[in-house]
Design a protein around this motif. Structure first.
Motif, short mmCIF file in Angstrom:
data_model
loop_
_atom_site.label_atom_id
_atom_site.label_comp_id
_atom_site.label_asym_id
_atom_site.label_seq_id
_atom_site.Cartn_x
_atom_site.Cartn_y
_atom_site.Cartn_z
N ASP A 93 0.83 -1.20 0.00
CA ASP A 93 0.00 0.00 0.00
C ASP A 93 0.87 1.25 0.00
O ASP A 93 2.07 1.20 0.31
N THR B 85 -0.56 4.59 1.40
CA THR B 85 -1.64 5.43 1.91
C THR B 85 -1.27 6.91 1.97
O THR B 85 -2.15 7.76 1.93
N TRP C 284 -10.54 0.63 -1.83
CA TRP C 284 -9.35 1.40 -1.45
C TRP C 284 -9.66 2.89 -1.46
O TRP C 284 -9.27 3.62 -0.54
N HIS D 58 -9.08 4.64 1.95
CA HIS D 58 -7.72 5.17 2.01
C HIS D 58 -7.53 6.52 1.35
O HIS D 58 -6.48 7.14 1.49
N CYS D 59 -8.56 6.97 0.60
CA CYS D 59 -8.37 8.23 -0.14
C CYS D 59 -9.67 9.01 -0.22
O CYS D 59 -10.09 9.46 -1.29
#
Length: 382
Positions: free
Chosen positions: A124, A126, A216, A220-221
């Motif tokens: 990942d 992040t 994701w 994460h975003c």
């Protein structure tokens, strides 16, 4: 005595055979009966095995990749309603002659095979979203396809500030038996742009891959304004894309756009590369969706896709599956401000034409580098 006894026994045996002819065939009958029982058992086992194989095929979700359907509608359901580029026809033909590695059933599977919560990120980055990007480009790519990743890094993926807006490009990978794990780790240390999850990375598992991308983005975003799922074989005019997203009237929520697919029939012919069984998708046609080569969406949607997907049975046409998520959310994909900017294939390069579009599907990584280099050279393109 002995001769008499022998004769007596012999005559008695002859008498039994004459008087009871049924007994003569009894051993033969038993043999045939046992043979028929064995044959029935074999047929039963074969039927069960075939049934299990069919069930496993559906549950393992190893099916077709539809992104390159283009675009001549056909009324014959046994024919694909799109023209297929020769490059992708070769790949699709291989699907019928090769066996993909089986998808590993996740332990404690939730909802269905394509639900992203069944999988875990094993690589990942992040921190890339700490800069609150305006646009995140998510590129599904095979672990071994370094050439495609390098070509994107040299071209549109190298643009981190476009029209004054922060843009991030990331590559989504699954796991593959032929992948060099150490090389992938080294690649990520160099570029910090790989995201890897533990689903089997197969050409036929793109719905899983797409839903993992959505998961994701949702987890994460969350601070990004927009995202785009874009294939690794695409020419992307990133300037035109950011200009489009900054136009007045472009929604900031519940927005999905790209090359719209409307009233596309579901292919039911088993010999077709685009076959979808009724058990997976019972309706005769798909809801309106955006072609999977590259579609853009406001970044509030990924979380909604993941949530609504819990109740949507997965099927193998990944972009149509996103269209189904939109339908179940009560939403509809939007036509781009200028639909002509989302193009599919182009038989030849024209600098002026490529300066006006947002997407084109290309044939190779070197082609992307060559076209991009020419487009970016000094001087007006038209």
């Amino acid at each position: 005595m002995g001769d008499q006894d022998t004769g007596s026994v012999g005559n008695g045996l002859k008498r039994q055979l004459v008087e009871s002819p049924g007994r003569q065939t009894k051993p033969s009958f038993h043999s045939w009966f046992r043979f028929l029982l064995l044959l029935c058992l074999v047929v039963f086992v074969l039927c069960y095995a075939l049934s299990s194989s069919s069930s496993s095929w559906q549950s393992n979700f190893q099916l077709h990749h539809p992104y390159k359907w283009l675009f001549n509608h056909s009324k014959k359901v046994d024919m694909p309603p799109y023209r297929v580029h020769p490059k992708h026809r070769h790949i699709l033909n291989e699907i019928q002659t090769t066996t993909e590695p089986p998808t590993v059933q996740p332990v404690g599977v939730r909802y269905h095979q394509a639900y992203p919560g069944n999988y875990h990120f094993i690589m990942d980055n992040t921190e890339v979203c700490s800069q609150n990007p305006f646009l995140v480009l998510m590129v599904p790519v095979e672990p071994s396809n370094v050439a495609a990743r390098d070509a994107i890094r040299q071209t549109w993926g190298n643009e981190s500030l476009v029209q004054g807006q922060v843009v991030v490009t990331l590559f989504m990978l699954g796991v593959s038996g032929g992948a060099d794990v150490e090389k992938l780790q080294q690649e990520n240390l160099q570029y910090h742009d790989l995201i890897q999850s533990d689903f089997v990375d197969s050409y036929l598992n793109l719905t899983i891959k797409t839903m993992v991308i959505m998961d994701w983005l949702a987890t994460h975003c969350r601070t990004a304004a927009y995202a785009m799922k874009v294939d690794s074989d695409m020419f992307l005019n990133i300037d035109n894309l950011v200009i489009m997203l900054q136009k007045p009237g472009i929604p900031k929520r519940n927005y999905l756009t790209g090359l719209l697919m409307v009233n596309r029939p579901v292919i039911r012919t088993k010999s077709s590369k685009w076959y979808v069984p009724e058990e997976m998708y019972p309706d005769p046609q798909y809801p309106t969706y955006t072609l999977g080569m590259g579609y853009v969406f406001s970044n509030d949607l990924p979380e909604k896709y993941v949530e609504v997907s819990k109740s949507i049975k997965p099927f193998n046409i990944e972009d149509a599956y996103i269209g189904m998520c939109m339908k179940n959310l009560g939403l509809t994909p939007s036509s781009p401000p200028d639909p002509s900017q989302f193009q599919s294939y182009n038989s030849k390069y024209n600098r002026c034409q490529f300066s006006k579009v947002i997407t084109y599907i290309l044939s190779s990584a070197p082609q992307l580098v060559n076209y991009w280099t020419d487009l970016k050279k000094p001087g007006p393109p038209c």
